[in-house]
Design a protein around this motif. Structure first.
Motif, short mmCIF file in Angstrom:
data_model
loop_
_atom_site.label_atom_id
_atom_site.label_comp_id
_atom_site.label_asym_id
_atom_site.label_seq_id
_atom_site.Cartn_x
_atom_site.Cartn_y
_atom_site.Cartn_z
N ARG A 141 5.85 -7.37 27.59
CA ARG A 141 5.96 -6.15 28.39
C ARG A 141 6.85 -5.11 27.70
O ARG A 141 6.53 -3.92 27.65
CB ARG A 141 6.56 -6.49 29.76
N ILE A 142 7.97 -5.56 27.15
CA ILE A 142 8.87 -4.66 26.43
C ILE A 142 8.18 -4.04 25.23
O ILE A 142 8.31 -2.85 24.96
CB ILE A 142 10.15 -5.42 26.00
N GLU A 143 7.40 -4.85 24.50
CA GLU A 143 6.69 -4.36 23.33
C GLU A 143 5.60 -3.36 23.71
O GLU A 143 5.49 -2.30 23.09
CB GLU A 143 6.07 -5.54 22.57
N VAL A 144 4.83 -3.69 24.73
CA VAL A 144 3.73 -2.81 25.15
C VAL A 144 4.25 -1.42 25.51
O VAL A 144 3.66 -0.40 25.17
CB VAL A 144 2.97 -3.42 26.35
N ASN A 145 5.39 -1.38 26.20
CA ASN A 145 5.91 -0.12 26.72
C ASN A 145 7.05 0.48 25.89
O ASN A 145 7.64 1.48 26.30
CB ASN A 145 6.38 -0.33 28.16
N ASP A 146 7.33 -0.15 24.72
CA ASP A 146 8.41 0.33 23.85
C ASP A 146 9.69 0.56 24.66
O ASP A 146 10.37 1.57 24.52
CB ASP A 146 8.00 1.62 23.14
#
Length: 315
Positions: free
Chosen positions: A211-216
């Motif tokens: 989730r953190i990666e998808v939304n930077d």
């Protein structure tokens, strides 16, 4: 589905913002309008509330919830890290306070269609802004084993990151992983049974990382804290609620750096760089939820609130 989100550390945030009736205040993570309602309820007719969120569902819910408050309101579908651009388009130079609640809303977690939850089967999505094209599917099926291992280890702080990345890559060779439950199955297979018996759900950390990666999220957070500190008026407050150590470390480090911006070598007897602090801490250690709040809302258990204030610059 109704947009629900229990506002964490609500009273502490309202006190920390030190709201003036005629001030300008920003909720950079408006969600369904929980904290926003507290801000609007403390503003008079001349006060201005600015609500920012990437999520269309959040805007619909917040507009309805805040409609009855007498203050002026502006709603902007954007990322909170774009605060300078948002204010420029509104013709505003400075704000008197801002709130950032970095938690994923209950609506997003509980809505199966959004793909945030490891407890419900759904397409791999996890986008905060549904207009974005990049999804969890792209991370899970497109990243190399090394890239997967690195983000799961760094963003999820998962000890089994290497095995999880290995198992994901192995599974997707048979066919792409398309749903949350397919990803959960790969994670469970990677983690030894003995390790799965204790602690949180075995997929929790990996889902957080993706989730953190998808939304930077961490990149956006770092840019946002710097930008919000820049646009605060003297005496203006910034309240930030974090939910894991990586977020909290970023907030803590930026505040510390702006409290002591001197770049002179340590051996210099006096400062010659001329950089002056422009932020002071209102909270030393972060404020944590009370026992009563944790009993009412277990999702608040990892929340930490830090508060900083813009200083008057010396002439």
């Amino acid at each position: 589905m109704e947009f629900r989100h229990t506002s964490v550390l609500f009273d502490e945030c309202m006190e920390g913002l030190n709201i003036r009736e005629d001030g300008i205040y920003v909720d950079g993570t408006m969600g369904g309008g929980g904290h926003s309602s507290g801000i609007c309820g403390r503003l008079g007719q001349n006060g201005l509330f600015i609500g920012i969120d990437r999520d269309e569902d959040a805007h619909r819910a917040a507009r309805s919830r805040l409609e009855s408050y007498p203050c002026r309101k502006e709603f902007v579908q954007s990322n909170y890290s774009d605060i300078k651009q948002v204010l420029e388009e509104l013709g505003i130079d400075r704000i008197d306070g801002a709130l950032l609640d970095l938690g994923v809303s209950s609506f997003q977690l509980d809505n199966p269609e959004r793909g945030f939850s490891y407890m419900q089967d759904a397409p791999l999505d996890m986008r905060m802004n549904q207009q974005d094209e990049f999804t969890a599917y792209d991370v899970v099926n497109g990243y190399s084993e090394k890239e997967l291992r690195e983000i799961i280890s760094r963003y999820g702080e998962e000890r089994w990151a290497s095995r999880i990345a290995q198992f994901i890559v192995k599974r997707r060779k048979e066919k792409p992983l398309e749903t949350t439950f397919e990803l959960v199955d790969a994670i469970k297979a990677a983690i030894p049974a003995a390790a799965r018996r204790d602690g949180p759900h075995p997929a929790k950390r990996t889902f957080q990382a993706i989730r953190i990666e998808v939304n930077d999220e961490l990149g956006q957070l770092e840019r946002a804290i710097e930008a919000f500190c820049d646009v605060l008026a003297p005496g203006g407050r910034l309240c930030v609620i974090t939910f894991h150590s990586l977020e909290d470390r970023i907030v803590k480090d930026i505040i510390a750096r702006r409290m002591n911006p001197c770049t002179c070598p340590k051996e210099f007897p006096v400062c010659v760089c001329g950089k002056k602090p422009d932020i002071r801490k209102i909270t030393g250690k972060p404020i944590l939820p009370s026992a009563e709040e944790l009993e009412a809302n277990p999702r608040a258990r990892s929340a930490k609130l830090r508060i900083a204030e813009k200083m008057q610059q010396e002439k």
